[in-house]
Each structure stands twice: as C-alpha cells, then as structure tokens.
Design a protein around this motif. Sequence first.
Motif, PDB file in Angstrom:
ATOM      1  N   MET A  10     -23.574  38.471  -6.370  1.00  0.00           N
ATOM      2  CA  MET A  10     -22.357  38.048  -5.676  1.00  0.00           C
ATOM      3  C   MET A  10     -21.374  37.394  -6.655  1.00  0.00           C
ATOM      4  O   MET A  10     -20.168  37.595  -6.565  1.00  0.00           O
ATOM      5  CB  MET A  10     -22.688  37.083  -4.542  1.00  0.00           C
ATOM      6  N   SER A  14     -17.594  38.869  -7.459  1.00  0.00           N
ATOM      7  CA  SER A  14     -16.387  38.060  -7.280  1.00  0.00           C
ATOM      8  C   SER A  14     -15.626  37.910  -8.594  1.00  0.00           C
ATOM      9  O   SER A  14     -14.402  37.884  -8.612  1.00  0.00           O
ATOM     10  CB  SER A  14     -16.741  36.694  -6.704  1.00  0.00           C
ATOM     11  N   THR A  15     -16.321  37.811  -9.701  1.00  0.00           N
ATOM     12  CA  THR A  15     -15.657  37.713 -11.005  1.00  0.00           C
ATOM     13  C   THR A  15     -14.921  39.005 -11.337  1.00  0.00           C
ATOM     14  O   THR A  15     -13.777  38.976 -11.809  1.00  0.00           O
ATOM     15  CB  THR A  15     -16.686  37.399 -12.107  1.00  0.00           C
ATOM     16  N   SER A  17     -13.733  41.178  -9.284  1.00  0.00           N
ATOM     17  CA  SER A  17     -12.620  41.446  -8.374  1.00  0.00           C
ATOM     18  C   SER A  17     -11.348  40.720  -8.799  1.00  0.00           C
ATOM     19  O   SER A  17     -10.253  41.161  -8.482  1.00  0.00           O
ATOM     20  CB  SER A  17     -12.996  41.060  -6.947  1.00  0.00           C
TER      21      SER A  17
END
Length: 72
Positions: A10, A14-15, A17
């Motif tokens: 996760m 997120s990084t 994106s």
Amino acid sequence: MNRKNTLLVMLMISTLSFAQFVPIGHLNIFSEDGDRFTLILNGEVINDVPQTNLRVEDLNQPYYNAKIRFED
C-alpha cells in the motif's frame, strides 16, 4: 508478516501515484490585439511564420528564456 507485506504494498502504491516520471508542460501564448509574433525559447525559433496564437507542447525543462519578436 502478512500485515507488513500489505502495508508495504500500500505504501508503494501510494508513493507511485504521486510521483511524476516525466514532468512536462505546455505553453499558450496569444496576442489580444491580433499582432503576429515569433516565439524564441532558449535561443531556438519555435514558429518560423509569425502567428497570433501559439501552443507549445511537451516542454520538459523547469525554466526557459523566452523572447517574443513582433512582426512589425
């Protein structure tokens, strides 16, 4: 162990994106009075034929030196 792997995945998603792999920009220049111009970016002539409206795409540098030379 499974929780750590899930958290790691996760975090990586997120990084990625928020990351921009190739930052590019676009530039729109127009003359409100209808005067034709030639645009020069970093010493390179962008349009050989003077125009009243110009769009330059895929600019990949953070800063440019711009010069506008009007037809008249």
